[in-house]
Scaffold this motif. Structure first.
Motif, mmCIF file in Angstrom:
data_model
loop_
_atom_site.group_PDB
_atom_site.id
_atom_site.type_symbol
_atom_site.label_atom_id
_atom_site.label_comp_id
_atom_site.label_asym_id
_atom_site.label_seq_id
_atom_site.Cartn_x
_atom_site.Cartn_y
_atom_site.Cartn_z
ATOM 1 N N SER A 284 25.573 -35.479 30.745
ATOM 2 C CA SER A 284 26.627 -34.896 31.587
ATOM 3 C C SER A 284 27.660 -34.099 30.801
ATOM 4 N N GLY A 285 27.698 -34.291 29.494
ATOM 5 C CA GLY A 285 28.650 -33.557 28.670
ATOM 6 C C GLY A 285 30.043 -34.139 28.625
ATOM 7 N N VAL A 286 30.272 -35.316 29.184
ATOM 8 C CA VAL A 286 31.619 -35.888 29.201
ATOM 9 C C VAL A 286 32.017 -36.457 27.842
ATOM 10 N N LEU A 287 31.081 -36.542 26.909
ATOM 11 C CA LEU A 287 31.389 -37.095 25.589
ATOM 12 C C LEU A 287 31.908 -36.046 24.613
ATOM 13 N N LYS A 288 32.050 -34.802 25.076
ATOM 14 C CA LYS A 288 32.503 -33.740 24.180
ATOM 15 C C LYS A 288 33.960 -33.917 23.781
ATOM 16 N N THR A 289 34.695 -34.699 24.548
ATOM 17 C CA THR A 289 36.098 -34.937 24.249
ATOM 18 C C THR A 289 36.413 -36.411 24.418
ATOM 19 N N GLN A 290 37.416 -36.885 23.714
ATOM 20 C CA GLN A 290 37.840 -38.280 23.832
ATOM 21 C C GLN A 290 38.817 -38.476 24.996
ATOM 22 N N ASP A 291 39.223 -37.363 25.631
ATOM 23 C CA ASP A 291 40.147 -37.453 26.754
ATOM 24 C C ASP A 291 39.438 -37.995 27.990
ATOM 25 N N LEU A 292 40.240 -38.439 28.942
ATOM 26 C CA LEU A 292 39.677 -38.899 30.199
ATOM 27 C C LEU A 292 39.088 -37.728 30.984
ATOM 28 N N PRO A 293 37.897 -37.873 31.540
ATOM 29 C CA PRO A 293 37.331 -36.815 32.369
ATOM 30 C C PRO A 293 38.251 -36.512 33.557
ATOM 31 N N LYS A 294 38.410 -35.245 33.861
ATOM 32 C CA LYS A 294 39.293 -34.818 34.955
ATOM 33 C C LYS A 294 38.563 -34.861 36.294
ATOM 34 N N PHE A 295 39.310 -35.216 37.315
ATOM 35 C CA PHE A 295 38.728 -35.317 38.650
ATOM 36 C C PHE A 295 38.156 -33.979 39.113
ATOM 37 N N GLU A 296 38.905 -32.893 38.921
ATOM 38 C CA GLU A 296 38.445 -31.581 39.385
ATOM 39 C C GLU A 296 37.132 -31.189 38.717
ATOM 40 N N GLU A 297 37.007 -31.462 37.421
ATOM 41 C CA GLU A 297 35.785 -31.100 36.700
ATOM 42 C C GLU A 297 34.598 -31.930 37.182
ATOM 43 N N LEU A 298 34.834 -33.219 37.353
ATOM 44 C CA LEU A 298 33.761 -34.081 37.838
ATOM 45 C C LEU A 298 33.356 -33.697 39.253
ATOM 46 N N SER A 299 34.340 -33.332 40.074
ATOM 47 C CA SER A 299 34.065 -32.977 41.464
ATOM 48 C C SER A 299 33.223 -31.709 41.553
ATOM 49 N N LEU A 300 33.489 -30.751 40.660
ATOM 50 C CA LEU A 300 32.698 -29.521 40.648
ATOM 51 C C LEU A 300 31.252 -29.811 40.267
ATOM 52 N N LYS A 301 31.053 -30.717 39.314
ATOM 53 C CA LYS A 301 29.687 -31.093 38.933
ATOM 54 C C LYS A 301 28.972 -31.783 40.090
ATOM 55 N N PHE A 302 29.721 -32.613 40.796
ATOM 56 C CA PHE A 302 29.125 -33.314 41.929
ATOM 57 C C PHE A 302 28.771 -32.340 43.044
ATOM 58 N N GLU A 303 29.562 -31.282 43.174
ATOM 59 C CA GLU A 303 29.373 -30.304 44.251
ATOM 60 C C GLU A 303 27.967 -29.725 44.252
ATOM 61 N N ASP A 304 27.475 -29.359 43.072
ATOM 62 C CA ASP A 304 26.151 -28.742 42.984
ATOM 63 C C ASP A 304 25.067 -29.680 43.502
#
Length: 563
Positions: A284-304
């Protein structure tokens, strides 16, 4: 005059308005595939055509939906508010019948102005009142009903857990994290779990997602039982890039607390973390940063992923709309069936949520099998040695073969990373199988005063049936918190073992007598299996005993079964 605000305006739940999606981006090949044109539908009610046009359906879908509506209107009182919800239901039925994906469930449901549960009930009532639902539509609606029950149960449990974790569970920052966790869970579940109705595995995946977020949240925002389990990272900034390339690892102390607080198996959650959740994180690519995954970014991935299905949107639970989660599914109370020495008037009754009910039942089953072994006991070995032909080797080999077949079939239904969970459930079934077999033999020895059971113990069908019955108890226990059947419900297991229903039927009564620890819900489930076999399943295939393609007469001598 198209109705206003029928299409969801929330950017989290978008509609695919393209008319070319089903044609690989090319223009439609004929006019029936064009978006509704009022001039082609003068024979229909104007409001109905406007409703279809507003939802961007094609001419062919509009025509099919109208033909369904004409049948519906004969049995439904014509009122503007009821027309809208029935039009929406007719459109959804038409979309499923025609196997097109231009219109998703959530879009139609929102246009009807109904909650998910209410819209599903409208669809069901169409079938009850006028019998126009095809098997394809019936299957689709059943799947949506099961998925809704599971998602509702999980979301309600998630809300409770979050309030137990976060010090200020209602502030803006907490709400953002809460929404991110839920959407990541939806992503992970949709990406790596093929089945949507296994409540236990779904909840264990939610626990994995919670662990992933909790260890990235500031300890000051967590309640003490969680903050004290967070260990500081030992990698310096210079080594962070290397650390990111390593496979993700679970914080075991934190995972242990989550499992203990929510009464689920730590070993099963750890296995799921490694086999399902880690591959999801890496892909999913969420490991590229140590920050918390953002809701908007996750929601866009879910959209597809969401727009490719005719499904309901699991993010609806986050909108705060009461109609999305006010209808709670029927939750059976979990009863511990009293032993013979305990009065039936005072059973232990534990009110539960669906998730907790299931986990409680699973835990009770595991406790009852603590002293049982996944190998034949000394007592069983004595019975085996007393046989004219010792069946020990065949029994063990058969169990190993059926265990492999079961785990493979389980993984095919649930997900490729879940064969370990299949192994764990089979191990429980194997323990129960050996225990019930020993109990049966002791009872028969007492009744017949014999110790040589060579004919029975060398009968492969008997062993397969007894093991299948033991596994059916395990599988039913893992879904005990749900009132609906799942993809793994009976008679799924008969197909896995290629076992005829009559052979399974023959062991049920003896099985119940030999295992007094079965709770009332499981006994009722096995009795339902008996009824399903006699009333339906047995006549779909050739009888295992007599090989006839018609019903056995009153007493089939070959099957040795009375009806």
């Amino acid at each position: 005059m198209p109705p206003k605000k029928r299409t969801p305006q929330n950017k989290e739940i978008k509609q695919n308005n393209s008319t070319f999606d089903n044609n690989n981006g090319k223009p439609p090949s004929n006019t029936d595939d064009l978006v509704v044109s009022p001039s082609k539908h003068k024979d229909k009610e104007v409001d109905f055509v406007d409703f279809c046009k507003d939802l961007h359906v094609t001419n062919s879908i509009c025509n099919h939906a109208w033909s369904i509506w004409k049948k519906v209107s004969e049995s439904v009182e014509k009122m503007p508010d009821t027309n809208t919800k029935h039009w929406a239901a007719c459109l959804f039925v038409a979309v499923i019948d025609m196997d097109v994906s231009t219109l998703g469930f959530t879009v139609v449901q929102k246009a009807a102005g109904l909650s998910i549960k209410q819209f599903l009930e409208v669809l069901r009532n169409l079938d009850v009142n006028i019998d126009i639902i095809s098997p394809k539509v019936n299957t689709a609606v059943s799947r949506l009903e099961k998925k809704y029950d599971v998602y509702l149960a999980l979301y309600q449990k998630f809300e409770k857990i979050w309030n137990d974790i976060y010090t200020q569970a209602s502030d803006a920052e907490s709400t953002e994290i809460f929404k991110s966790i839920w959407v990541m869970f939806l992503l992970a579940k949709g990406s790596f779990l093929q089945t949507e109705d296994d409540l236990v595995i779904s909840f264990q995946l939610l626990v994995c997602v919670l662990e992933f977020f909790i260890k990235r949240i500031s300890p000051s925002l967590l309640k003490s039982q969680y903050s004290t389990k967070l260990t500081p990272t030992r990698s310096s900034r210079r080594n962070q890039s290397k650390a990111k390339q390593r496979p993700p690892e679970a914080n075991e102390p934190l995972l242990e607390v989550l499992c203990k607080e929510n009464e689920c198996s730590l070993d099963e959650v750890k296995n799921l973390y490694e086999t399902v959740f880690c591959p999801f994180l890496e892909s999913s690519g969420v490991l590229k940063t140590q920050d918390l995954p953002k809701f908007e970014e996750l929601s866009l991935k879910f959209e597809d992923a969401f727009l490719k299905t005719k499904d309901f949107d699991g993010r609806l639970f986050l909108n705060g709309e009461e109609q999305c989660h006010q209808e709670k599914p029927d939750i059976p109370q979990v009863e511990s069936t009293p032993k013979k020495s305990v009065s039936l008037e005072s059973p232990l009754v534990v009110p539960q949520t669906p998730v907790r009910a299931t986990l409680y039942s699973v835990q009770q089953l595991k406790v009852s099998l603590t002293s049982a072994s996944d190998q034949p006991s000394d007592t069983l070995m004595t019975y085996f040695k007393n046989c004219t032909v010792n069946p020990t080797e065949e029994i063990i080999k058969r169990a190993e073969r059926l265990g492999e077949e079961f785990s493979q079939a389980f993984a095919q239904v649930v997900g490729p990373g879940c064969s370990v969970h299949g192994n764990q459930r089979f191990a429980l079934g194997l323990r129960l199988y050996y225990r019930v077999m020993e109990s049966m033999l002791k009872s028969e020895e007492k009744r017949l005063s014999v110790q040589n059971f060579s004919k029975l113990l060398n009968d492969s069908t008997f062993h397969t049936s007894l093991l299948a019955c033991s596994l059916e108890v395990v599988m039913a226990t893992y879904r005990s918190g749900l009132s609906t059947d799942t993809d793994l419900s009976f008679p799924w297991l008969l197909g896995v073992f290629r076992l005829h229903s009559f052979d399974f039927y023959k062991v049920i009564e003896s099985f119940i007598k030999a295992e007094p620890s079965l709770n009332r819900d499981i006994v009722k489930h096995l009795e339902r299996c008996e009824h399903m076999i006699i009333e339906n399943i047995a006549w779909k295939t050739v009888s295992a005993g007599c090989g006839r393609r018609r019903r056995c007469s009153g007493n089939c001598e070959v099957c040795d079964t009375r009806f």
